[in-house]
Design an enzyme around this catalytic site. Structure first.
Site, PDB file in Angstrom:
ATOM      1  N   ALA A  51       0.836  -1.203   0.000  1.00  0.00           N
ATOM      2  CA  ALA A  51       0.000   0.000   0.000  1.00  0.00           C
ATOM      3  C   ALA A  51       0.873   1.257   0.000  1.00  0.00           C
ATOM      4  CB  ALA A  51      -0.929  -0.012   1.211  1.00  0.00           C
ATOM      5  N   ALA A  52       2.030   1.149   0.619  1.00  0.00           N
ATOM      6  CA  ALA A  52       3.038   2.215   0.490  1.00  0.00           C
ATOM      7  C   ALA A  52       3.811   1.878  -0.785  1.00  0.00           C
ATOM      8  CB  ALA A  52       3.951   2.233   1.710  1.00  0.00           C
ATOM      9  N   GLU A  60      11.970 -10.373  -9.909  1.00  0.00           N
ATOM     10  CA  GLU A  60      13.383 -10.763 -10.013  1.00  0.00           C
ATOM     11  C   GLU A  60      14.064 -10.643  -8.649  1.00  0.00           C
ATOM     12  OE1 GLU A  60      11.679  -8.586 -11.821  1.00  0.00           O
ATOM     13  OE2 GLU A  60      12.524  -8.280 -13.805  1.00  0.00           O
ATOM     14  N   CYS A  94      16.437  -3.865 -10.892  1.00  0.00           N
ATOM     15  CA  CYS A  94      16.592  -5.317 -11.086  1.00  0.00           C
ATOM     16  C   CYS A  94      17.775  -5.627 -11.996  1.00  0.00           C
ATOM     17  CB  CYS A  94      15.304  -5.928 -11.633  1.00  0.00           C
ATOM     18  SG  CYS A  94      14.035  -6.077 -10.351  1.00  0.00           S
TER      19      CYS A  94
END
Ligand code: THU
Length: 137
Positions: A51-52, A60, A94
């Protein structure tokens, strides 16, 4: 099918199964990733949102964390699948995480819903002129 190296079947299946577990209620963009470690183990991850919003974790990153927890720190190939037919290319963060735990001979495959290979990338193509552990020596 394009004349590129195809993603391996076991990693395709693992990435698609992982995508089914994604927790992505905010973006609704489900992602799965599966990597093969140096010792031959297949380890998968899915994106886990929050939610944050900035606290969400990519698929990944989840797979890489699970690999480290399993006791390994190197993988040779990774398959990533998002939704639909548009290539889900790893985000910048990533790419750097993949960089940390691969050799220059690693292969990154991006597949579609049907398990077809959309992109086959070398690590240098994924993250050119990268900064890695060697730069600290
Ligand atoms: N996402 C991944 O898990 N991997 C990628 O390679 C690109 C994006 C996730 C992050 C977020 O949960 C959602 O996809 C939409 O950006």
């Amino acid at each position: 099918m394009a004349d590129i190296r195809q993603a391996p079947r076991d990693l395709i299946d693992a990435a698609l199964a992982a995508r089914d577990k994604a927790y992505a209620p905010y973006s609704k963009f489900h992602v799965g990733a599966a990597l093969r470690t140096e010792q031959g183990n297949v380890i998968a991850g899915c994106n886990v949102e929050n939610a944050a919003y900035p606290e969400g974790v990519c698929a990944e990153a989840g797979a890489i964390s699970a690999m480290v927890l399993s006791g390994e720190t190197k993988f040779d190939e990774i398959v990533v699948v998002g939704l639909g037919d548009v290539a889900c290319t790893p985000c910048g963060g990533c790419r750097q995480k993949i960089r940390e735990f691969t050799g220059s001979d690693a292969t990154i495959f991006i597949i579609n819903d049907a398990g077809e290979t959309l992109l086959t990338l070398s690590r240098e193509q994924l993250i050119p002129h990268s900064f890695g552990p060697e730069n600290l020596k």
